[in-house]
Design a protein around this motif. Structure first.
Motif, PDB file in Angstrom:
ATOM      1  N   ASN A   1       0.411  -1.774  -1.525  1.00  0.00           N
ATOM      2  CA  ASN A   1      -0.837  -1.101  -1.123  1.00  0.00           C
ATOM      3  C   ASN A   1      -1.102  -1.210   0.380  1.00  0.00           C
ATOM      4  O   ASN A   1      -2.130  -0.758   0.868  1.00  0.00           O
ATOM      5  CB  ASN A   1      -2.041  -1.639  -1.926  1.00  0.00           C
ATOM      6  CG  ASN A   1      -2.150  -3.153  -1.879  1.00  0.00           C
ATOM      7  OD1 ASN A   1      -1.681  -3.788  -0.938  1.00  0.00           O
ATOM      8  ND2 ASN A   1      -2.772  -3.738  -2.893  1.00  0.00           N
ATOM      9  N   THR A   2      -0.159  -1.819   1.119  1.00  0.00           N
ATOM     10  CA  THR A   2      -0.375  -1.973   2.566  1.00  0.00           C
ATOM     11  C   THR A   2       0.595  -1.117   3.404  1.00  0.00           C
ATOM     12  O   THR A   2       0.488  -1.099   4.621  1.00  0.00           O
ATOM     13  CB  THR A   2      -0.203  -3.450   3.001  1.00  0.00           C
ATOM     14  OG1 THR A   2       1.148  -3.843   2.713  1.00  0.00           O
ATOM     15  CG2 THR A   2      -1.162  -4.369   2.278  1.00  0.00           C
ATOM     16  N   VAL A   3       1.542  -0.461   2.747  1.00  0.00           N
ATOM     17  CA  VAL A   3       2.578   0.261   3.507  1.00  0.00           C
ATOM     18  C   VAL A   3       2.921   1.623   2.895  1.00  0.00           C
ATOM     19  O   VAL A   3       2.623   1.877   1.728  1.00  0.00           O
ATOM     20  CB  VAL A   3       3.902  -0.560   3.569  1.00  0.00           C
ATOM     21  CG1 VAL A   3       3.739  -1.820   4.374  1.00  0.00           C
ATOM     22  CG2 VAL A   3       4.430  -0.866   2.177  1.00  0.00           C
TER      23      VAL A   3
ATOM     24  N   LYS B   1       5.843  -3.033  11.767  1.00  0.00           N
ATOM     25  CA  LYS B   1       4.925  -4.103  12.203  1.00  0.00           C
ATOM     26  C   LYS B   1       5.671  -5.211  12.960  1.00  0.00           C
ATOM     27  O   LYS B   1       5.167  -5.786  13.916  1.00  0.00           O
ATOM     28  CB  LYS B   1       4.222  -4.695  10.986  1.00  0.00           C
ATOM     29  CG  LYS B   1       3.154  -5.720  11.306  1.00  0.00           C
ATOM     30  CD  LYS B   1       2.541  -6.252  10.031  1.00  0.00           C
ATOM     31  CE  LYS B   1       1.480  -7.279  10.313  1.00  0.00           C
ATOM     32  NZ  LYS B   1       0.902  -7.818   9.078  1.00  0.00           N
TER      33      LYS B   1
ATOM     34  N   ILE C   1       6.296   1.495   6.981  1.00  0.00           N
ATOM     35  CA  ILE C   1       5.223   1.735   7.954  1.00  0.00           C
ATOM     36  C   ILE C   1       3.923   1.120   7.428  1.00  0.00           C
ATOM     37  O   ILE C   1       3.444   1.510   6.360  1.00  0.00           O
ATOM     38  CB  ILE C   1       5.049   3.251   8.190  1.00  0.00           C
ATOM     39  CG1 ILE C   1       6.373   3.849   8.682  1.00  0.00           C
ATOM     40  CG2 ILE C   1       3.906   3.544   9.162  1.00  0.00           C
ATOM     41  CD1 ILE C   1       6.450   5.351   8.554  1.00  0.00           C
ATOM     42  N   TYR C   2       3.400   0.177   8.175  1.00  0.00           N
ATOM     43  CA  TYR C   2       2.146  -0.460   7.767  1.00  0.00           C
ATOM     44  C   TYR C   2       0.971   0.487   7.972  1.00  0.00           C
ATOM     45  O   TYR C   2       0.828   1.091   9.033  1.00  0.00           O
ATOM     46  CB  TYR C   2       1.921  -1.753   8.562  1.00  0.00           C
ATOM     47  CG  TYR C   2       2.585  -2.947   7.908  1.00  0.00           C
ATOM     48  CD1 TYR C   2       1.862  -3.845   7.142  1.00  0.00           C
ATOM     49  CD2 TYR C   2       3.951  -3.143   8.031  1.00  0.00           C
ATOM     50  CE1 TYR C   2       2.477  -4.923   6.512  1.00  0.00           C
ATOM     51  CE2 TYR C   2       4.583  -4.213   7.401  1.00  0.00           C
ATOM     52  CZ  TYR C   2       3.835  -5.100   6.649  1.00  0.00           C
ATOM     53  OH  TYR C   2       4.447  -6.169   6.022  1.00  0.00           O
ATOM     54  N   VAL C   3       0.135   0.609   6.925  1.00  0.00           N
ATOM     55  CA  VAL C   3      -1.039   1.478   7.042  1.00  0.00           C
ATOM     56  C   VAL C   3      -2.333   0.670   7.057  1.00  0.00           C
ATOM     57  O   VAL C   3      -3.411   1.230   7.125  1.00  0.00           O
ATOM     58  CB  VAL C   3      -1.087   2.532   5.908  1.00  0.00           C
ATOM     59  CG1 VAL C   3       0.021   3.542   6.076  1.00  0.00           C
ATOM     60  CG2 VAL C   3      -1.027   1.878   4.538  1.00  0.00           C
ATOM     61  N   VAL C   4      -2.210  -0.641   6.970  1.00  0.00           N
ATOM     62  CA  VAL C   4      -3.422  -1.461   7.069  1.00  0.00           C
ATOM     63  C   VAL C   4      -3.540  -1.975   8.501  1.00  0.00           C
ATOM     64  O   VAL C   4      -2.547  -2.313   9.131  1.00  0.00           O
ATOM     65  CB  VAL C   4      -3.440  -2.655   6.087  1.00  0.00           C
ATOM     66  CG1 VAL C   4      -3.456  -2.167   4.655  1.00  0.00           C
ATOM     67  CG2 VAL C   4      -2.277  -3.575   6.321  1.00  0.00           C
ATOM     68  N   SER C   5      -4.757  -1.982   8.979  1.00  0.00           N
ATOM     69  CA  SER C   5      -4.961  -2.494  10.336  1.00  0.00           C
ATOM     70  C   SER C   5      -5.616  -3.858  10.245  1.00  0.00           C
ATOM     71  O   SER C   5      -6.231  -4.182   9.230  1.00  0.00           O
ATOM     72  CB  SER C   5      -5.850  -1.542  11.118  1.00  0.00           C
ATOM     73  OG  SER C   5      -6.964  -1.215  10.343  1.00  0.00           O
ATOM     74  N   GLY C   6      -5.492  -4.599  11.292  1.00  0.00           N
ATOM     75  CA  GLY C   6      -6.104  -5.913  11.299  1.00  0.00           C
ATOM     76  C   GLY C   6      -7.404  -5.899  12.060  1.00  0.00           C
ATOM     77  O   GLY C   6      -7.627  -5.023  12.884  1.00  0.00           O
ATOM     78  N   GLY C   7      -8.261  -6.862  11.777  1.00  0.00           N
ATOM     79  CA  GLY C   7      -9.492  -7.018  12.551  1.00  0.00           C
ATOM     80  C   GLY C   7     -10.612  -6.158  12.056  1.00  0.00           C
ATOM     81  O   GLY C   7     -10.486  -5.426  11.117  1.00  0.00           O
TER      82      GLY C   7
END
Lengths: 304, 64
Positions: B32-34, B8, B58-64
């Motif tokens: 819980n985000t990566v 990120k 590796i981030y698996v949460v997306s923004g927006g």
């Protein structure tokens, strides 16, 4: 540490019960969870034509992957992928590549509609012109296009990649803002009124966490890298999201509990607010709205 | 010290940590985000880390 079912190397750890699963057991677990959601809430039925709203991100491509698998087995179900290109520079163009690659590989029809072509301006241009929050403009116009294009394609359902996180954020946001009536319109399937102009929305990933979906997409090679909307940090939702992620980290299962308790009271909310739903038709475009003129038309007028 | 790439932020850091969970706690990243990989293989929160590990967050949460 080994998989709780087959003793293979684990790829995911569940802090709520201190267990872990390997890749194949995780795939079976997730598919089973999605199928149970679809079956329990009757999200998909024979002869459905489902428009799957995709962005090229992990949630929408995972949704499309599961629905495509079902459609390949039940040949009466038709699917079309629809992508809305809002016109966000250095962001959407990257995810469109992943979306096109996925659809081509899986032989799925993909329709792309852009803000620029439909409304005359990209989202980047609209923000400057309207001086409004990006997420407000984007949300209204995306919903409008998805609903009208689904009608154009003669679809009867619209599938989205909304997951446990999105829904738990929405429940909390509606509580914090005293907007409980809006929560009454939520759930795994929405659209209480049988109306040809109101395409029912289905959320097959309703009970899946973002980590589960992200891991599934990563292991399947659906996405090429980390892409975040440049406007994400400015939203109220992002603050609620960060708060819930930190809280769930400390107290695992919090988001799941929010949704389970919400589903318990949802029938009561729907019953309480059903008389408040008086559907009108927009005086400008004829689409369903709760006001005289829909929000999309109000925005489009301001752009001119 | 493990060498850690954070996707990120597109940056590499070196850090000492006993397990993946400890590493994420030190970096204040909710687990819980990566997902975390070592030599492109996913490792879970309870995995012990070695001094010369090359890791990716590796981030698996997306923004927006």
């Amino acid at each position: 540490m080994v998989c709780k079912h087959c003793l293979s190397k684990p790829v995911i750890y569940f802090p709520i019960n201190s267990t872990q699963l390997c890749k194949s057991c995780f795939f079976r677990y997730l598919e089973s969870k999605v199928k149970k959601t679809i079956s329990k809430y009757k999200l998909i039925e024979p002869k459905d034509h489902i428009v799957v709203a995709i962005s090229g991100g992990k949630d929408s491509l995972t949704t499309l992957s599961f629905i495509n698998k079902i459609a390949n087995k039940q040949r009466t179900i038709k699917i079309t992928a629809v992508l809305i290109d809002e016109g966000i520079s250095n962001y959407r163009s990257k995810t469109i590549v992943d979306a096109k690659k996925f659809c081509k590989k899986n032989k799925i029809t993909l329709k792309v509609y852009s803000f620029k072509k439909e409304f005359g301006f990209t989202l980047d241009q609209m923000i400057i012109k309207l001086k409004m929050k990006p997420c407000t403009i984007c949300g209204v116009l995306r919903r409008y296009l998805l609903n009208t294009k689904s009608q154009l394609l003669n679809a009867n359902k619209l599938a989205t990649g909304h997951n446990l996180e999105d829904e738990s954020q929405s429940v909390i946001m509606n509580q914090f803002r005293n907007n409980v009536e809006i929560s009454a319109r939520m759930g795994p399937i929405t659209g209480v009124i049988i109306n040809k102009k109101f395409i029912r929305r289905i959320k097959p990933l309703y009970l899946c966490t973002e980590k589960e979906i992200g891991l599934f997409a990563f292991l399947n090679g659906f996405i090429s890298g980390y892409h975040e909307c440049p406007y994400a940090e400015q939203s109220y939702r992002q603050d609620v999201k960060d708060m819930l992620n930190n809280f769930d980290e400390k107290y695992p299962g919090t988001k799941y509990s929010i949704i389970q308790s919400f589903l318990e009271i949802l029938p009561l909310l729907k019953n309480k607010y059903k008389s408040n739903i008086r559907l009108k038709y927009c005086i400008s475009c004829g689409e369903p709205t709760s006001k005289e003129e829909c929000q999309a038309c109000q925005l489009i007028k301001k752009l001119k | 010290m493990a060498r850690v790439y954070i996707d990120k932020e597109d940056r590499i850091i070196t850090i000492a940590a006993g397990t993946v969970r400890e590493l994420l706690q030190k970096l204040k990243i909710p687990s819980n985000t990566v997902i975390v990989t070592r030599n492109d293989e996913i490792i879970i929160e309870t995995e012990k880390l070695n001094q010369k590990d090359n890791l990716k967050i590796i981030y698996v949460v997306s923004g927006g």
